[in-house]
Structures are given as structure tokens and as C-alpha cells.
Design an enzyme around this catalytic site. Structure first.
Site, mmCIF file in Angstrom:
data_model
loop_
_atom_site.group_PDB
_atom_site.id
_atom_site.type_symbol
_atom_site.label_atom_id
_atom_site.label_comp_id
_atom_site.label_asym_id
_atom_site.label_seq_id
_atom_site.Cartn_x
_atom_site.Cartn_y
_atom_site.Cartn_z
ATOM 1 C CE LYS A 54 -3.881 -2.389 2.157
ATOM 2 N NZ LYS A 54 -4.687 -2.699 3.332
ATOM 3 C CD GLN A 98 -3.485 -4.374 6.435
ATOM 4 O OE1 GLN A 98 -3.572 -3.305 5.857
ATOM 5 N NE2 GLN A 98 -3.979 -5.487 5.923
ATOM 6 C CG ASP A 121 -9.271 0.281 5.321
ATOM 7 O OD1 ASP A 121 -9.291 0.024 4.108
ATOM 8 O OD2 ASP A 121 -8.519 -0.275 6.140
HETATM 9 N N1 GUN Z 1 -7.003 -6.774 6.207
HETATM 10 C C1 GUN Z 1 -7.402 -7.470 5.123
HETATM 11 N N2 GUN Z 1 -7.964 -6.633 4.222
HETATM 12 C C2 GUN Z 1 -7.910 -5.406 4.748
HETATM 13 C C3 GUN Z 1 -8.344 -4.126 4.286
HETATM 14 O O1 GUN Z 1 -8.889 -3.949 3.197
HETATM 15 N N3 GUN Z 1 -8.103 -3.101 5.131
HETATM 16 C C4 GUN Z 1 -7.522 -3.272 6.345
HETATM 17 N N4 GUN Z 1 -7.339 -2.192 7.112
HETATM 18 N N5 GUN Z 1 -7.122 -4.431 6.797
HETATM 19 C C5 GUN Z 1 -7.317 -5.495 5.993
#
Ligand code: GUN
Length: 351
Positions: A54, A98, A121
Site C-alpha cells: 500500500k 491494518q 478504509d
Molecule cells: N485486512 C485485510 N484486508 C484489509 C483491508 O482492506 N483493510 C484493512 N485495514 N485491513 C485489511
């Protein structure tokens, strides 16, 4: 193959190039560089990989990223204090925590604390709540399900009245995907571990989104001919490859030409063996000549391959459109995150 491939890599590339243009325009017009704060708690290897990807993607489109890493022994109040600081940091337009968080961190409290304007998110309860409600629009939608919808849209799926089936009801994918489909007036079924006769339910689907984390679970005879199939799964599958290999005995320096052999018929238990092609000697994994690097040898014969929740080879013969794994949904998650972060920075500039 009858199904058309839904190419997540090229659709994501288009989203990214739109973001790149938007980022430079924002900087030129308002002097603002969009900023994304990533928060990684603990040492989950997969999470580290995702966050790295990311941040790299941010750099590629001109978004500044601020990486925050807390150890697995971080306390709830350390995480909370960090979120409070990021909420008021004017360089930060998006906050990404995350998931999953370590067990002793209260995820619900952390997500609820993120400023909804920076919730790129889309997991804040207000954003998720609005996603589920008629006539309400969230500020941000979770990235993976939003990416799934974009893939469907771009490949010509019609939503109103379509039978849509979502496999899985996770907070991150299944549940928000279901709410998005409902918002587009699809007729929705959400399946989970308690669902009876799953294949029959899936066979009704004009649109099928699989997000359960079970390698190749969805089979060809679960699919309505012509259906749109979106595979969110990313699973490791060990496959053996049977070609002869040369390997080295570390202690003697001898090399063996070995090939893979299934010894399960001899011993009952499922085992893999190696045969020395010159001498004809057969070795099980537990009885190799002294000095052989067992792990290295096993790796020679087993390869890790990524597979989705859908048995691609079978389903592609029946579906109308299908996402591959890798190269389908995966690239879209990051592209949507970049897009959300830009939008958050633009909203600030418009204030
Ligand atoms: N863990 C797995 N997919 C995601 C996501 O799209 N965002 C976040 N913050 N954690 C994740």
C-alpha cells in the site's frame, strides 16, 4: 474456456492513473499533497506485506504515506493515542489500521475512534452503518468490496433484480459487499458456514462473490451458465511437481537424481518419497541418507501457488465472466484505497 477474464490489473491501472492525475491537480490548485497514515500493530507477516504494498502504491501516485508500526506488546492506550494524534494531523487525510489487530487490542474501539472524514478504509461504524441503510451514503466504502463492484460494473454486470450471492460475511469483505449489492437493487443471498445446500444456492446466482478463504471451494457445477464470478480468495496451495530433480547430499557431496514418488500405498499413511534414479534406492522423507537437507528437498518438489476460493479451471468453463487469482480483485483493493485517500484530501481542499 467460455468465460471472459475480468482483468483487475488493467482496471486497477486505470484507477491509479486517474488518481495520479487528481493528485497533481490538487497539488497545483491547492498546494495539498494527500497523505495516508498506515498503522500496523504486531508482526503478522501477511499484514506487513500488504502495508508495504500500500505504501509503495502511494509513492507511485504521489500520495505521501506515513508508516506507524507498533509492536505486538503495544497496549490499547498506545494504539488509541496514536489514532487521536493522526486524527488531528493536518498532513494526514486517510488513516488505515491494518487488520487483524492482535487479540488483546479492542478493534471495535480503535475503528470507532478514527475520524470519519479520514476513514478511507470505510470501517468506522457510522460509515458501515450508512452503507447498510436506505437513503444514506457513507463517506467511504471498504476498499475490497468497492473494488469488486467496480470490476462488475466495468465488465457489464446489471445489478437491479439480479440474483446476487455472497459467500462469506466477514466485516472486511462479505458483509459490505452484500450491502453494496443491495444498494444497487440486486436480490441478495448471503451464505455462511450454516447455509444448507450451498451448491444449489450458488447455482441461482447471476452474480457470485466468493470471500470465504477456502481454496478452490466453488466448483464448476455450482455456477449458473453465464454468471459473473468474483473471486476474493487469496489462498496458498502447495502443489507438487513431478519432474526429476538433482539434489546434493550436504555431508558426502554426492548428487542424486531424484524424483517424486507417492509412497502412501506402501505404508498406508500419505507420504512423499524420493528415489535415487542411479541406485534405485527409495527414501521416504523420514529416512533420507544422512546429511540431506530435508527442507530444501521438499521445497524442490513442492511449489506454493496462489489460488482463489473458486476452482478457476472448472468455473471458467461455465461462467460468463470471471476474475483470475492473482490479477483480479487483489490489485483493486489498493487502487480503491488510493482513490479514497485522494477524495479525502480533495474534500479538505473544498472546505
Ligand atoms: N485486512 C485485510 N484486508 C484489509 C483491508 O482492506 N483493510 C484493512 N485495514 N485491513 C485489511
Amino acid at each position: 474456456m467460455t468465460a471472459r477474464l475480468i482483468d483487475g490489473i488493467s482496471i486497477a491501472a486505470r484507477v491509479r492513473s486517474e488518481v495520479t492525475v487528481g493528485v497533481s491537480k490538487l497539488l497545483k490548485d491547492s498546494g495539498i499533497t494527500p497523505g495516508l497514515a498506515t498503522v500496523l500493530v504486531g508482526d503478522n507477516v501477511a499484514s506487513e506485506t500488504y502495508v508495504r504494498a500500500k505504501r509503495k502504491a502511494c509513492a507511485e501516485v504521489g500520495i505521501e504515506s506515513f508508516g506507524h508500526v507498533l509492536s505486538s506488546s503495544a497496549t490499547q492506550s498506545e494504539v488509541v493515542d496514536l489514532i487521536r494524534d493522526l486524527n488531528v494531523d493536518s498532513q494526514v487525510h486517510g488513516i488505515l489500521v491494518q487488520l487483524p489487530l492482535p487479540d488483546d487490542i479492542n478493534e471495535e474501539e480503535v475503528l470507532a475512534l478514527i475520524s470519519i472524514e479520514k476513514d478511507v478504509d470505510g470501517f468506522h461504524p457510522v460509515n458501515i452503518g450508512k452503507l447498510g441503510m436506505k437513503g444514506r451514503e457513507p463517506l467511504f466504502v471498504p476498499c475490497t468490496p468497492d473494488g469488486c463492484m467496480r470490476l462488475l460494473q466495468e465488465s457489464g454486470a446489471e445489478f437491479p433484480g439480479a440474483n446476487a450471492v455472497v459467500l462469506g460475511r466477514s466485516n472486511i469483505v462479505g458483509l459490505p459487499a452484500a450491502m453494496l449489492l443491495l444498494k444497487r437493487n440486486a436480490t441478495l443471498t448471503v451464505c455462511h458456514s450454516g447455509t444448507r445446500d450451498l451448491p444449489e444456492v450458488c447455482r441461482q446466482a447471476d452474480i457470485l462473490i466468493a470471500a470465504v478463504g477456502r481454496p478452490e471451494m466453488v466448483k464448476g457445477d455450482w455456477i449458473k451458465p453465464g454468471a459473473f464470478v468474483i473471486d476474493v480468495g487469496i489462498n496458498n496451495k502447495w502443489v507438487s511437481h513431478t519432474a526429476d530433480r538433482e539434489f546434493l547430499c550436504v555431508s558426502s557431496g554426492e548428487t542424486f537424481i531424484a524424483h517424486h514418488q507417492d509412497l502412501s500405498e506402501n505404508g498406508g499413511r500419505k507420504r512423499v518419497g524420493y528415489i535415487d534414479k542411479d541406485s534405485g534406492d527409495v527414501y521416504s522423507r523420514d529416512h533420507l541418507p544422512e546429511g540431506i537437507d530435508v527442507e530444501g528437498l521438499v521445497k524442490l518438489f513442492r511449489k506454493n501457488r496462489l489460488v482463489g476460493d473458486v476452482d478457476f479451471d472448472e468455473v471458467k468453463e461455465v461462467a460468463g465472466h470471471i476474475t483470475p487469482v492473482p490479477g483480479g480483485v487483489g490489485p483493486m483493493t489498493i487502487a480503491q484505497l488510493l482513490s479514497n485517500t485522494l477524495r479525502s484530501a480533495q474534500a479538505l481542499a473544498d472546505k
